[in-house]
Design a protein around this motif. Structure first.
Motif, mmCIF file in Angstrom:
data_model
loop_
_atom_site.group_PDB
_atom_site.id
_atom_site.type_symbol
_atom_site.label_atom_id
_atom_site.label_comp_id
_atom_site.label_asym_id
_atom_site.label_seq_id
_atom_site.Cartn_x
_atom_site.Cartn_y
_atom_site.Cartn_z
ATOM 1 N N ILE A 227 -30.623 -5.045 -21.931
ATOM 2 C CA ILE A 227 -30.094 -3.927 -22.719
ATOM 3 C C ILE A 227 -30.660 -2.610 -22.194
ATOM 4 O O ILE A 227 -29.936 -1.633 -21.995
ATOM 5 C CB ILE A 227 -30.408 -4.128 -24.224
ATOM 6 C CG1 ILE A 227 -29.490 -5.226 -24.791
ATOM 7 C CG2 ILE A 227 -30.220 -2.826 -25.005
ATOM 8 C CD1 ILE A 227 -29.772 -5.617 -26.215
ATOM 9 N N ARG A 228 -31.984 -2.591 -21.920
ATOM 10 C CA ARG A 228 -32.612 -1.362 -21.411
ATOM 11 C C ARG A 228 -32.028 -0.963 -20.058
ATOM 12 O O ARG A 228 -31.715 0.195 -19.817
ATOM 13 C CB ARG A 228 -34.132 -1.565 -21.300
ATOM 14 C CG ARG A 228 -34.817 -1.402 -22.657
ATOM 15 C CD ARG A 228 -36.254 -1.802 -22.611
ATOM 16 N NE ARG A 228 -37.032 -1.028 -21.641
ATOM 17 C CZ ARG A 228 -38.304 -1.241 -21.403
ATOM 18 N NH1 ARG A 228 -38.948 -2.181 -22.045
ATOM 19 N NH2 ARG A 228 -38.947 -0.515 -20.528
ATOM 20 N N GLU A 229 -31.887 -1.991 -19.178
ATOM 21 C CA GLU A 229 -31.363 -1.702 -17.829
ATOM 22 C C GLU A 229 -29.927 -1.220 -17.895
ATOM 23 O O GLU A 229 -29.548 -0.251 -17.223
ATOM 24 C CB GLU A 229 -31.482 -2.971 -16.964
ATOM 25 C CG GLU A 229 -31.133 -2.791 -15.501
ATOM 26 C CD GLU A 229 -29.646 -2.938 -15.231
ATOM 27 O OE1 GLU A 229 -29.172 -2.286 -14.286
ATOM 28 O OE2 GLU A 229 -28.945 -3.654 -15.960
ATOM 29 N N SER A 230 -29.095 -1.859 -18.735
ATOM 30 C CA SER A 230 -27.688 -1.466 -18.811
ATOM 31 C C SER A 230 -27.544 -0.067 -19.391
ATOM 32 O O SER A 230 -26.713 0.722 -18.944
ATOM 33 C CB SER A 230 -26.889 -2.480 -19.637
ATOM 34 O OG SER A 230 -27.390 -2.547 -20.940
ATOM 35 N N MET A 231 -28.385 0.263 -20.399
ATOM 36 C CA MET A 231 -28.315 1.605 -20.993
ATOM 37 C C MET A 231 -28.742 2.671 -19.990
ATOM 38 O O MET A 231 -28.177 3.762 -19.943
ATOM 39 C CB MET A 231 -29.167 1.671 -22.267
ATOM 40 C CG MET A 231 -28.518 0.898 -23.422
ATOM 41 S SD MET A 231 -29.491 0.887 -24.909
ATOM 42 C CE MET A 231 -29.178 2.525 -25.514
ATOM 43 N N ARG A 232 -29.777 2.324 -19.177
ATOM 44 C CA ARG A 232 -30.250 3.260 -18.156
ATOM 45 C C ARG A 232 -29.139 3.514 -17.127
ATOM 46 O O ARG A 232 -28.881 4.642 -16.725
ATOM 47 C CB ARG A 232 -31.486 2.680 -17.469
ATOM 48 C CG ARG A 232 -32.374 3.742 -16.819
ATOM 49 C CD ARG A 232 -33.742 3.220 -16.490
ATOM 50 N NE ARG A 232 -33.688 2.031 -15.645
ATOM 51 C CZ ARG A 232 -34.441 0.953 -15.844
ATOM 52 N NH1 ARG A 232 -35.267 0.887 -16.847
ATOM 53 N NH2 ARG A 232 -34.356 -0.073 -15.028
ATOM 54 N N VAL B 221 -29.620 10.484 -15.671
ATOM 55 C CA VAL B 221 -30.843 9.996 -15.011
ATOM 56 C C VAL B 221 -30.624 10.033 -13.502
ATOM 57 O O VAL B 221 -29.519 9.813 -13.024
ATOM 58 C CB VAL B 221 -31.150 8.536 -15.473
ATOM 59 C CG1 VAL B 221 -32.385 7.993 -14.761
ATOM 60 C CG2 VAL B 221 -31.352 8.497 -16.968
ATOM 61 N N GLU B 222 -31.692 10.294 -12.751
ATOM 62 C CA GLU B 222 -31.549 10.368 -11.297
ATOM 63 C C GLU B 222 -31.196 9.011 -10.697
ATOM 64 O O GLU B 222 -31.622 7.969 -11.183
ATOM 65 C CB GLU B 222 -32.875 10.839 -10.681
ATOM 66 C CG GLU B 222 -33.090 12.336 -10.864
ATOM 67 C CD GLU B 222 -34.426 12.760 -10.273
ATOM 68 O OE1 GLU B 222 -34.888 12.088 -9.343
ATOM 69 O OE2 GLU B 222 -34.963 13.751 -10.738
ATOM 70 N N MET B 223 -30.422 9.005 -9.629
ATOM 71 C CA MET B 223 -29.993 7.777 -8.957
ATOM 72 C C MET B 223 -31.176 6.923 -8.489
ATOM 73 O O MET B 223 -31.092 5.719 -8.449
ATOM 74 C CB MET B 223 -29.128 8.107 -7.737
ATOM 75 C CG MET B 223 -27.772 8.646 -8.073
ATOM 76 S SD MET B 223 -26.762 7.460 -8.965
ATOM 77 C CE MET B 223 -26.277 6.399 -7.604
ATOM 78 N N GLY C 202 -16.744 -3.277 -17.004
ATOM 79 C CA GLY C 202 -17.755 -2.597 -16.190
ATOM 80 C C GLY C 202 -19.051 -3.393 -16.185
ATOM 81 O O GLY C 202 -19.385 -4.025 -17.188
ATOM 82 N N GLY C 203 -19.789 -3.375 -15.058
ATOM 83 C CA GLY C 203 -21.041 -4.117 -14.932
ATOM 84 C C GLY C 203 -22.060 -3.840 -16.025
ATOM 85 O O GLY C 203 -22.539 -4.766 -16.683
ATOM 86 N N PRO C 204 -22.421 -2.562 -16.268
ATOM 87 C CA PRO C 204 -23.434 -2.273 -17.287
ATOM 88 C C PRO C 204 -23.019 -2.741 -18.684
ATOM 89 O O PRO C 204 -23.849 -3.224 -19.443
ATOM 90 C CB PRO C 204 -23.543 -0.741 -17.260
ATOM 91 C CG PRO C 204 -23.006 -0.343 -15.948
ATOM 92 C CD PRO C 204 -21.981 -1.351 -15.575
#
Lengths: 62, 312
Positions: free
Chosen positions: B140-145, B154-156, B282-284
């Motif tokens: 969840i954290r990674e997908s939201m980021r 957020v920077e790439m 979508g992936g995220p």
């Protein structure tokens, strides 16, 4: 279904709580061969379908 | 209880196939095996003891990963040298995990809140809940980021693997060193490969999971493998670890063949359906849904444990 009964019976024999238990060779072989055979069938079958119909199916996840 | 002692009602076979279809579709959609979801659900929904659920799930995973490996071979995504070396660590880990489960099987029961509950159910429920919480929150954290990054908040660079860390791991001069040309790795310690294999094998043998959700990121972020090679190699590795797991659990009578067959019918079809729908989402968003699903799994494990404690 007699082959289903056969599968169920193999499982019944694989009872480690019975005295002097040793798993049947046929049970162990089926444990390994059945999943691999079905997996190969599906994997190769999908490639054949893709070749015949010239389509690309999903990659099948894990 | 072993597979032989567990009487599976053949009338439940269609439900088991539907269950396999759903988990397979979710696994195919989210790009994972679904073992971490399958085992607790087999215990909660169908009443399989954990040891039989683990053994039978490894059977279905062996078939699923064989089908997926055949497909990845077509794309040249497998580093056979890396996979072969890692199998040594994985096999050792699987055996260690199966032995831990065997100890738990004979560990008896304890009193919790005035109710008698077997130690294996209690420990396995706790480990699964912890694993699902860890996995769910991380996804969840990674997908939201990633969603925020896509929105330009957020920077790439936040998603790029830590190359300095990878170089540090590769720089470990712990003999013997091996080269992996297919993964673009000039030199790496064999112990790093064996360590990753052992950790994932331990999870596989004890919990009946493929370990892909740990091995795949480990190959990318610790060893610096290209992602496509990591996915293909991981699947090849799962095929062997699951086969080894089935064999070792078979010797202990933990594999229920009718359950394996029912699950395989469902999951092989379901995985293809799920994978074809992944492209449309979508992936995220897919990963966010996966994280949420893991928390549903936690809820079901906790509810079952609570019911057992209150009703006996």
């Amino acid at each position: 279904m007699s082959w289903m009964d056969w599968l169920a019976r193999l499982g019944m024999d694989a009872d480690p709580s019975k005295p002097g238990f040793q798993p049947q060779t046929s049970y162990l072989v089926t444990c390994l061969v059945m999943p691999i055979a079905i997996g190969l069938l599906v994997g190769v079958g999908l490639r054949v379908i893709e070749k015949i119909f010239n389509v690309e199916l999903g990659k099948g996840g894990h | 209880m072993s597979a032989g002692e567990f009487s599976f009602n053949l009338a439940n076979m269609p439900w088991m196939i539907v269950f396999g279809l759903i988990v397979g579709a979710l696994g195919g959609f989210f790009g994972v095996g679904g073992g971490f979801l399958m085992v607790p659900m087999l215990n909660v929904v169908f009443g399989l003891p954990y040891n039989v659920a683990v053994g039978s799930d490894l059977g279905q995973m062996c078939g699923m990963s064989t089908a997926a490996t055949v497909r990845h071979m077509r794309f040249g995504n497998i580093d056979f040298k890396l996979a072969t070396l890692m199998i040594v660590g994985t096999a050792t880990g699987v055996e260690a995990g199966a032995r831990i489960l065997e100890v738990l099987k004979h560990a008896g029961s304890i009193m919790v809140a005035g109710k008698n509950i077997d130690l294996m159910t209690l420990i396995m429920s706790g480990v699964y809940a912890a694993l699902l919480i860890f996995l769910g929150q991380a996804m969840i954290r990674e997908s939201m980021r990633t969603l925020r990054r896509e929105a330009g908040q957020v920077e790439m660079s936040s998603e790029v693997p830590a190359s300095g860390y990878v170089l540090k791991i590769r720089g470990l001069k712990l003999w013997p060193m091996v080269s992996l040309p297919a993964s673009g790795i000039e030199s790496i310690s064999l112990w790093v490969i064996l360590g990753i294999g052992f950790a994932t094998g331990l999870l596989s043998g004890m919990l009946g999971v493929g370990g892909g959700f740990i091995r795949m990121p480990a190959l990318v972020y610790i060893m610096g493998c290209p992602t496509v090679v990591a996915v293909g190699t991981d699947l090849f590795e799962i095929m062997f670890s699951a086969a080894f797991g089935v064999a070792t659990h078979g010797f202990k009578g933990n594999v229920h063949l009718v359950v394996v067959l029912a699950l395989l019918i469902g999951t092989t079809v379901g995985a293809q359906i799920g994978a074809s729908y992944t492209r449309r989402a979508g992936g995220p968003r897919v990963r966010f849904g996966f994280g949420a699903l893991a928390f549903v799994g936690v809820l079901m494990v906790v509810v079952k444990l609570a019911l057992k404690l209150t009703m006996g």
